[in-house]
Design a protein around this motif. Sequence first.
Motif, PDB file in Angstrom:
ATOM      1  N   GLU A 190       1.081  -1.404   0.167  1.00 54.60           N
ATOM      2  CA  GLU A 190       0.500  -0.006   0.414  1.00 54.60           C
ATOM      3  C   GLU A 190       0.974   1.049   0.310  1.00 54.60           C
ATOM      4  OE1 GLU A 190      -2.672  -0.243   3.357  1.00 54.60           O
ATOM      5  OE2 GLU A 190      -3.332  -2.175   2.504  1.00 54.60           O
ATOM      6  N   GLY A 191       1.842   1.365  -0.461  1.00 55.39           N
ATOM      7  CA  GLY A 191       3.124   2.370  -1.146  1.00 55.39           C
ATOM      8  C   GLY A 191       3.563   2.589   0.044  1.00 55.39           C
ATOM      9  N   ARG A 192       3.770   1.758   1.305  1.00 56.12           N
ATOM     10  CA  ARG A 192       4.882   1.878   2.522  1.00 56.12           C
ATOM     11  C   ARG A 192       5.651   0.696   2.209  1.00 56.12           C
ATOM     12  NH1 ARG A 192       1.779   1.849   7.647  1.00 56.12           N
ATOM     13  NH2 ARG A 192       3.476   2.593   8.382  1.00 56.12           N
ATOM     14  N   LEU A 193       7.447   0.792   2.704  1.00 50.07           N
ATOM     15  CA  LEU A 193       7.842  -0.215   2.106  1.00 50.07           C
ATOM     16  C   LEU A 193       7.805  -0.700   3.837  1.00 50.07           C
ATOM     17  CD1 LEU A 193      10.870  -0.989   0.853  1.00 50.07           C
ATOM     18  CD2 LEU A 193      11.484   0.669   2.129  1.00 50.07           C
ATOM     19  N   LEU A 194       8.289  -2.077   3.819  1.00 46.57           N
ATOM     20  CA  LEU A 194       7.962  -2.813   5.270  1.00 46.57           C
ATOM     21  C   LEU A 194       9.024  -3.518   4.713  1.00 46.57           C
ATOM     22  CD1 LEU A 194       3.632  -3.913   5.327  1.00 46.57           C
ATOM     23  CD2 LEU A 194       5.384  -2.432   5.966  1.00 46.57           C
ATOM     24  N   LEU A 195      10.104  -3.615   6.452  1.00 45.50           N
ATOM     25  CA  LEU A 195      11.054  -4.805   6.532  1.00 45.50           C
ATOM     26  C   LEU A 195      11.129  -6.043   7.622  1.00 45.50           C
ATOM     27  CD1 LEU A 195      14.009  -4.500   5.899  1.00 45.50           C
ATOM     28  CD2 LEU A 195      14.105  -3.203   7.987  1.00 45.50           C
ATOM     29  N   ASP A 196      11.031  -7.243   6.815  1.00 36.57           N
ATOM     30  CA  ASP A 196      11.091  -8.055   7.562  1.00 36.57           C
ATOM     31  C   ASP A 196      12.646  -8.500   8.503  1.00 36.57           C
ATOM     32  OD1 ASP A 196       8.632  -7.712   7.032  1.00 36.57           O
ATOM     33  OD2 ASP A 196       8.221  -9.392   5.412  1.00 36.57           O
ATOM     34  N   VAL A 197      12.433  -8.108   9.416  1.00 34.47           N
ATOM     35  CA  VAL A 197      13.539  -8.718   9.895  1.00 34.47           C
ATOM     36  C   VAL A 197      13.797 -10.124  11.009  1.00 34.47           C
ATOM     37  CG1 VAL A 197      15.338  -8.291  11.453  1.00 34.47           C
ATOM     38  CG2 VAL A 197      14.551  -6.430  10.105  1.00 34.47           C
ATOM     39  N   PRO A 198      13.743 -11.383  10.928  1.00 38.12           N
ATOM     40  CA  PRO A 198      13.559 -12.616  11.183  1.00 38.12           C
ATOM     41  C   PRO A 198      15.279 -12.501  12.361  1.00 38.12           C
ATOM     42  CG  PRO A 198      14.786 -13.281   9.050  1.00 38.12           C
ATOM     43  CD  PRO A 198      14.069 -11.428   8.917  1.00 38.12           C
ATOM     44  N   TYR A 199      14.758 -13.180  13.325  1.00 38.10           N
ATOM     45  CA  TYR A 199      15.579 -13.716  14.661  1.00 38.10           C
ATOM     46  C   TYR A 199      16.069 -14.789  14.884  1.00 38.10           C
ATOM     47  CZ  TYR A 199      12.032 -12.218  17.826  1.00 38.10           C
ATOM     48  OH  TYR A 199      11.310 -12.271  18.351  1.00 38.10           O
ATOM     49  N   ALA A 200      16.848 -15.381  15.223  1.00 39.08           N
ATOM     50  CA  ALA A 200      17.221 -16.774  16.150  1.00 39.08           C
ATOM     51  C   ALA A 200      17.450 -16.457  17.355  1.00 39.08           C
ATOM     52  CB  ALA A 200      18.383 -17.473  14.977  1.00 39.08           C
ATOM     53  N   LEU A 201      17.280 -17.360  18.067  1.00 37.68           N
ATOM     54  CA  LEU A 201      17.528 -17.451  19.918  1.00 37.68           C
ATOM     55  C   LEU A 201      17.828 -18.490  19.887  1.00 37.68           C
ATOM     56  CD1 LEU A 201      14.476 -15.424  21.430  1.00 37.68           C
ATOM     57  CD2 LEU A 201      16.608 -14.534  21.004  1.00 37.68           C
ATOM     58  N   ALA A 202      18.585 -18.681  20.716  1.00 39.18           N
ATOM     59  CA  ALA A 202      19.773 -20.234  21.283  1.00 39.18           C
ATOM     60  C   ALA A 202      18.420 -20.899  22.310  1.00 39.18           C
ATOM     61  CB  ALA A 202      21.016 -20.225  22.386  1.00 39.18           C
ATOM     62  N   ALA A 203      17.895 -22.136  21.837  1.00 45.20           N
ATOM     63  CA  ALA A 203      16.858 -22.664  22.428  1.00 45.20           C
ATOM     64  C   ALA A 203      17.815 -23.853  23.265  1.00 45.20           C
ATOM     65  CB  ALA A 203      15.754 -23.110  21.994  1.00 45.20           C
ATOM     66  N   PRO A 204      17.149 -24.781  24.407  1.00 47.98           N
ATOM     67  CA  PRO A 204      17.934 -25.964  25.078  1.00 47.98           C
ATOM     68  C   PRO A 204      17.080 -26.767  23.851  1.00 47.98           C
ATOM     69  CG  PRO A 204      16.208 -25.392  26.292  1.00 47.98           C
ATOM     70  CD  PRO A 204      16.545 -24.060  25.672  1.00 47.98           C
ATOM     71  N   LYS A 205      17.812 -28.277  23.108  1.00 45.48           N
ATOM     72  CA  LYS A 205      17.671 -29.494  22.525  1.00 45.48           C
ATOM     73  C   LYS A 205      16.150 -30.392  23.258  1.00 45.48           C
ATOM     74  CE  LYS A 205      19.540 -32.696  20.211  1.00 45.48           C
ATOM     75  NZ  LYS A 205      20.876 -33.878  19.701  1.00 45.48           N
ATOM     76  N   PRO A 206      15.177 -30.407  22.396  1.00 42.48           N
ATOM     77  CA  PRO A 206      14.703 -31.483  23.266  1.00 42.48           C
ATOM     78  C   PRO A 206      14.886 -32.342  22.732  1.00 42.48           C
ATOM     79  CG  PRO A 206      13.911 -29.868  21.243  1.00 42.48           C
ATOM     80  CD  PRO A 206      15.217 -29.640  21.677  1.00 42.48           C
ATOM     81  N   GLU A 207      14.536 -33.080  24.571  1.00 42.28           N
ATOM     82  CA  GLU A 207      15.219 -34.551  24.334  1.00 42.28           C
ATOM     83  C   GLU A 207      13.848 -35.647  24.270  1.00 42.28           C
ATOM     84  OE1 GLU A 207      18.372 -35.293  25.332  1.00 42.28           O
ATOM     85  OE2 GLU A 207      19.079 -33.013  25.983  1.00 42.28           O
ATOM     86  N   ARG A 208      14.377 -36.874  23.260  1.00 41.20           N
ATOM     87  CA  ARG A 208      13.828 -37.892  23.263  1.00 41.20           C
ATOM     88  C   ARG A 208      12.762 -38.646  24.529  1.00 41.20           C
ATOM     89  NH1 ARG A 208      16.545 -41.135  18.091  1.00 41.20           N
ATOM     90  NH2 ARG A 208      16.729 -39.101  17.448  1.00 41.20           N
ATOM     91  N   ALA A 209      14.056 -38.934  25.492  1.00 44.29           N
ATOM     92  CA  ALA A 209      13.686 -40.054  26.669  1.00 44.29           C
ATOM     93  C   ALA A 209      13.981 -38.727  27.574  1.00 44.29           C
ATOM     94  CB  ALA A 209      13.820 -41.172  26.752  1.00 44.29           C
TER      95      ALA A 209
END
Length: 451
Positions: free
Chosen positions: A43-62
């Motif tokens: 709609e005539g406006r410039l949008l900026l999509d900035v993805p970011y990543a975070l450190a997360a603990p690994k899920p365990e199977r058991a």
Amino acid sequence: MRLPVKPAPVCRADWHPVRIRFRLPPHVPATAVLCAPTLRVREGRLLLDVPYALAAPKPERAGHRIAVAFDWGLNTLLTGGTLHLTHETQPRALTDGHPVYFRAGGVLSKADRLRIHGEHISARIDQLGVLIASRQERGMRPNPWLVAKLAVLQTEQERVARRRTRLNAALVRAAARFMTDHAIAAGASVIYLEDLRDMEARGKGRTLNTRLSQTVRGAIVSHLRHQATAHGIAVVIVPPRGTSKYCPRCLTAFRHHKAPNNQAPGWAWATCPNTTCEYSTGRDNAAWQRIGGRGLTHQHKTSLDRSSGTFVIRTVVEALDRASTVQRQTWDRTKSGPTATRPVPGKRRRVPAPPGNRTPTRVRPGGKRPAGWTPTHPTHRGQRCSRQQGPTTIGTPARPHRPDGARLGAGFHRHAHTTPTRGQPWPSHPPTRSRTPGITQETQADERRFG
């Protein structure tokens, strides 16, 4: 970043470096790693999509001791609860007996009405297409009225499709957040769900079969994996065979009927015919206990599905399934000392209320009912009652509806009701309301969590 200086760049000289200054929203933590942004014009406006990543603990199977399990439904989309695995030689699965519900019957009905409306529009578009094509085959010019009507219907069809997409997306996000919040509040490290990807809705009638087929279970599981992984919680899919058929306490085949006070054959209520058990509960309430018990006892058989990236328990061992009974957690209420506080005899509650009597010192009023729960009228809200309170609280009340609750953060839809989390405040969506202009409730919730 480099941006093109021509509509169709062909060499490096057609790209020019540009510096764009922007301010990160407050819900983005300072430890986030920013990724390559994406520019788009809307709609005539410039949008900026900035993805970011975070450190997360690994899920365990058991190795899980506390789990949250959920069962799928129709009007009550999700029914679940918390289970604990004991540290005994023969571990047992215990539950506190407090189920949680995600009731989205009104949302699903709205999606069903939009589907029917879209089908009617599609049928009319096909009919107008046939009329226009028949005139063209006879060498006649198309009727301008038919062409204009066809354009209007096509626009309406696209609008209905967008509404269905937005409603389903909101339902997916709300259901995934509901399960993640309860898992965090319970301190669980795993969420167990039953595998209904290949379920075929047959034999329930045309209307019910369609509603069952339109449920967005796959999208909910995908979004749940994304949200739970950020908190180190594993999502495991459990085989659904027999989860609603057998009693979770003694594994005896249930006798299903319509209601607790109606013994006619049905599927809403389940009663155990075992005389030593006689467990009676809702069908979905028994199913989530069987799902959680089966998942906790089959932890060592959890494998990773390479195609979907989901933890899956593919097969069920009969011996382990027989040991996956779920017992009600009991509390030791043995009286080991005097009562800390005793009620004053003159103010003691009595049921039924005693009649009025007169004493030489004072007049005791009689005939009054004992006090009930805290009044929930908007103009009379207690200090400790921040939301709706009642004997069966499920988030927003059923009657009367309060649309402002949905607008201010009590829910994404006024016809969706959820059980509040127990023990801890809402981890990712606090129920406190705020009218701060320019900031959404979700942003404030993320700011509290990462602040």
